[in-house]
Scaffold this motif. Sequence first.
Motif, mmCIF file in Angstrom:
data_model
loop_
_atom_site.group_PDB
_atom_site.id
_atom_site.type_symbol
_atom_site.label_atom_id
_atom_site.label_comp_id
_atom_site.label_asym_id
_atom_site.label_seq_id
_atom_site.Cartn_x
_atom_site.Cartn_y
_atom_site.Cartn_z
ATOM 1 N N PRO A 200 40.107 32.361 38.463
ATOM 2 C CA PRO A 200 39.975 31.058 39.131
ATOM 3 C C PRO A 200 40.583 29.914 38.330
ATOM 4 C CG PRO A 200 37.835 31.903 38.424
ATOM 5 C CD PRO A 200 38.800 33.015 38.277
ATOM 6 N N ASN A 201 40.685 30.062 37.003
ATOM 7 C CA ASN A 201 41.295 29.021 36.172
ATOM 8 C C ASN A 201 42.700 28.671 36.641
ATOM 9 O OD1 ASN A 201 39.350 30.711 34.678
ATOM 10 N ND2 ASN A 201 39.658 29.257 33.029
ATOM 11 N N ASP A 202 43.422 29.685 37.162
ATOM 12 C CA ASP A 202 44.829 29.466 37.517
ATOM 13 C C ASP A 202 45.028 28.968 38.937
ATOM 14 O OD1 ASP A 202 45.428 30.291 34.988
ATOM 15 O OD2 ASP A 202 46.158 32.278 35.551
ATOM 16 N N LEU A 203 43.956 28.755 39.679
ATOM 17 C CA LEU A 203 44.119 28.183 41.020
ATOM 18 C C LEU A 203 44.784 26.812 40.950
ATOM 19 C CD1 LEU A 203 40.844 29.086 42.963
ATOM 20 C CD2 LEU A 203 43.186 29.639 43.630
ATOM 21 N N VAL A 204 44.473 26.060 39.903
ATOM 22 C CA VAL A 204 45.042 24.709 39.791
ATOM 23 C C VAL A 204 46.511 24.746 39.395
ATOM 24 C CG1 VAL A 204 42.799 23.724 39.200
ATOM 25 C CG2 VAL A 204 44.323 24.469 37.365
ATOM 26 N N LYS A 205 47.040 25.939 39.098
ATOM 27 C CA LYS A 205 48.442 26.078 38.692
ATOM 28 C C LYS A 205 49.317 26.644 39.802
ATOM 29 C CE LYS A 205 46.921 27.070 33.953
ATOM 30 N NZ LYS A 205 46.951 28.076 32.856
ATOM 31 N N VAL A 206 48.740 26.936 40.972
ATOM 32 C CA VAL A 206 49.523 27.481 42.073
ATOM 33 C C VAL A 206 50.599 26.469 42.465
ATOM 34 C CG1 VAL A 206 49.476 28.225 44.486
ATOM 35 C CG2 VAL A 206 47.654 28.919 42.915
ATOM 36 N N GLY A 207 51.864 26.910 42.411
ATOM 37 C CA GLY A 207 52.962 25.968 42.597
ATOM 38 C C GLY A 207 53.559 25.925 43.982
ATOM 39 N N SER A 208 53.246 26.882 44.841
ATOM 40 C CA SER A 208 53.789 26.891 46.193
ATOM 41 C C SER A 208 52.794 27.591 47.114
ATOM 42 C CB SER A 208 55.145 27.602 46.240
ATOM 43 O OG SER A 208 55.021 28.940 45.777
ATOM 44 N N LYS A 209 52.925 27.339 48.425
ATOM 45 C CA LYS A 209 51.968 27.859 49.391
ATOM 46 C C LYS A 209 52.077 29.384 49.493
ATOM 47 C CE LYS A 209 50.581 27.492 54.247
ATOM 48 N NZ LYS A 209 50.611 28.955 54.464
ATOM 49 N N PRO A 210 50.987 30.098 49.216
ATOM 50 C CA PRO A 210 50.999 31.552 49.397
ATOM 51 C C PRO A 210 50.724 31.927 50.852
ATOM 52 C CG PRO A 210 48.894 30.882 48.519
ATOM 53 C CD PRO A 210 49.713 29.627 48.678
ATOM 54 N N ALA A 211 50.809 33.212 51.151
ATOM 55 C CA ALA A 211 50.497 33.677 52.501
ATOM 56 C C ALA A 211 49.023 33.459 52.818
ATOM 57 C CB ALA A 211 50.863 35.147 52.636
ATOM 58 N N THR A 240 40.361 34.952 52.685
ATOM 59 C CA THR A 240 39.631 36.209 52.842
ATOM 60 C C THR A 240 38.649 36.303 51.685
ATOM 61 O OG1 THR A 240 41.508 37.302 53.891
ATOM 62 C CG2 THR A 240 39.816 38.730 52.945
ATOM 63 N N TRP A 241 37.417 36.647 51.998
ATOM 64 C CA TRP A 241 36.383 36.692 50.956
ATOM 65 C C TRP A 241 35.822 38.110 50.870
ATOM 66 C CZ3 TRP A 241 31.785 32.685 50.677
ATOM 67 C CH2 TRP A 241 31.166 32.801 49.419
ATOM 68 N N VAL A 242 36.029 38.742 49.733
ATOM 69 C CA VAL A 242 35.551 40.100 49.497
ATOM 70 C C VAL A 242 34.185 40.023 48.826
ATOM 71 C CG1 VAL A 242 35.970 42.286 48.308
ATOM 72 C CG2 VAL A 242 37.892 41.008 49.296
ATOM 73 N N ARG A 243 33.146 40.501 49.521
ATOM 74 C CA ARG A 243 31.790 40.484 48.974
ATOM 75 C C ARG A 243 31.206 41.893 49.075
ATOM 76 N NH1 ARG A 243 30.606 35.361 52.175
ATOM 77 N NH2 ARG A 243 28.831 36.407 53.172
ATOM 78 N N SER A 244 31.058 42.557 47.933
ATOM 79 C CA SER A 244 30.498 43.906 47.952
ATOM 80 C C SER A 244 29.009 43.870 48.262
ATOM 81 C CB SER A 244 30.736 44.601 46.606
ATOM 82 O OG SER A 244 30.106 43.901 45.550
ATOM 83 N N ARG A 245 28.367 42.754 47.971
ATOM 84 C CA ARG A 245 26.968 42.542 48.339
ATOM 85 C C ARG A 245 26.720 41.045 48.387
ATOM 86 N NH1 ARG A 245 23.277 43.965 43.005
ATOM 87 N NH2 ARG A 245 24.514 42.860 41.434
ATOM 88 N N SER A 347 44.297 45.860 55.443
ATOM 89 C CA SER A 347 45.670 45.385 55.303
ATOM 90 C C SER A 347 45.666 43.878 55.115
ATOM 91 C CB SER A 347 46.482 45.752 56.541
ATOM 92 O OG SER A 347 46.549 47.160 56.703
ATOM 93 N N GLN A 348 46.610 43.398 54.320
ATOM 94 C CA GLN A 348 46.743 41.974 54.067
ATOM 95 C C GLN A 348 48.218 41.600 54.130
ATOM 96 O OE1 GLN A 348 43.788 40.385 54.247
ATOM 97 N NE2 GLN A 348 43.610 39.592 52.161
ATOM 98 N N PRO A 349 48.534 40.393 54.600
ATOM 99 C CA PRO A 349 49.936 39.957 54.582
ATOM 100 C C PRO A 349 50.472 39.925 53.148
ATOM 101 C CG PRO A 349 48.593 38.484 55.916
ATOM 102 C CD PRO A 349 47.646 39.381 55.182
#
Length: 505
Positions: A200-211, A240-245, A347-349
């Motif tokens: 999560p630290n690197d969320l603030v470094k995302v430089g372009s829009k991902p899929a 998309t949120w992956v929650r095992s529990r 499946s994910q884009p």
Amino acid sequence: MADFMQYAPFGAYYRFPRSGRPTEYPPMEQLETDYLVVGAGASGMAFADALIEHSDADVIMVDRRHRPGGHWHDAYPFVRLHQPAAAYGVSSTMLGAHRIDESGVNAGMYELSSAAEICSYYADVMNRVLLPSGQVRFLAMSEYHQEGPNDHRLVSLLTGEETRIVVHRRVVDATYIEPEIPATRSPRFQVDDDVTVIPPNDLVKVGSKPAGFTVVGAGKTAMDSCTWLLENGVDADSITWVRSRDVWSIDREWTQPLDLVHHRAKFNAAWMQAAAEATSGMDMALRLEKAGVFLRLDQGVPPTAFRGATISRAEVEGLRKIGNVVRLGRVRRVHADGMEFTNGGVSQPRGQVYVDCTATGLRTLEPHSVFEPGRITLQYVTPGFACWSAATLAVVESLLDDDELKEHMSLPVVYTGHVDDLLAFTSAHVTSAQRRSAHPGIRAWSGHTRLNPALGLRERLKDPRVLAALDEAKKWLAPALRNLEERVGPAGCTTGQMPTAAVTN
């Protein structure tokens, strides 16, 4: 015969090789102290601060980081405290300004400090409180290891120089409950080369829009990451949120101090009633949910996990907008076209950014004695409050002489992560809290320290809301202790009585 070390006067030491002829090496610096505190994070700082308040002990603190603050130096930049700043840090020094937030998901509640604010706070406490006391020395950028009985070494991570520490009273392990956070570990699932997985630290470094963004994890770090994405304009359908529990969380409104402390008083009363009536951990969680204390994200999914995290109802409302929730167990592999789980795959884009929030935070720890000859292992003895716990243990250490009695008053509150253990968790906390309250000195300190989450309660005893909640908690205390003992067995001392050492202070 293997080589061995023998210490000579004035710090010089000799290595005796197999030939039997000694070779002299440069002298090793030697320091002496009453307490060697290993770790200058939240626990270590709170312990040292309370210890020097209640004793004339000499303390050396050591940490492998460059300044105090512990795991906060590695935290994601948008993290905030999960409890009011008013009751976090060290007992001697206020954190924050006792402000109530007027906007955002924490509106109407006491402010939550950021990681940067907390790191600056701890540096200020060290430089303006602990070091000027003359009782504390701090050795940063140093690694601790023990060579043998009372043979404690510090190695500078910058120079490699080794220092021997002679400890007259105890080594204090302030690292035992250090949380595991994503930035300091690799993902525990396979990641193909053509996939972007970040902490999560690197969320603030995302430089372009991902899929899109896929957040992996069910705990508070994942909740914070999803909330941050939503607050920064990411559409809920792109997450998309992956929650095992699913996880039980505490409504933060019930944990407020000072002018809102009547909420905290109600919290204690509701908890005692649930503990008195519950037949299992899950039953207790459901009762707390009915009372309004516990929250869940999905009303159709009973949470099975609990690690004490707090959340606001505004955060819950926002998180419920994320409709694409995957519950197929733990992630095994992330590849360009999706994810594989223990119970299937999705499946994910291509071009997703996967945010790994699967670190456990509060780790599941083996039961461990707090007080041992020559050693203290700092642990939770108050639920969810590392600072209050550590400072409490410092006061217990300072005011009592008998280790058996100290241990009797300091039952570890262990977070296993599973809701089934909520009764045992509560039993340890309530039992040892009752024992500590029998000691006048500890009771007086606990009632006045700013680290007590019920800070301000004593000053508001004329508030009818506070009085009603206190009466309700008192009514349920004895039934709760009886029910807990029946369900999970006695906590600590099986007789429920003090050890033979008398409480005299």
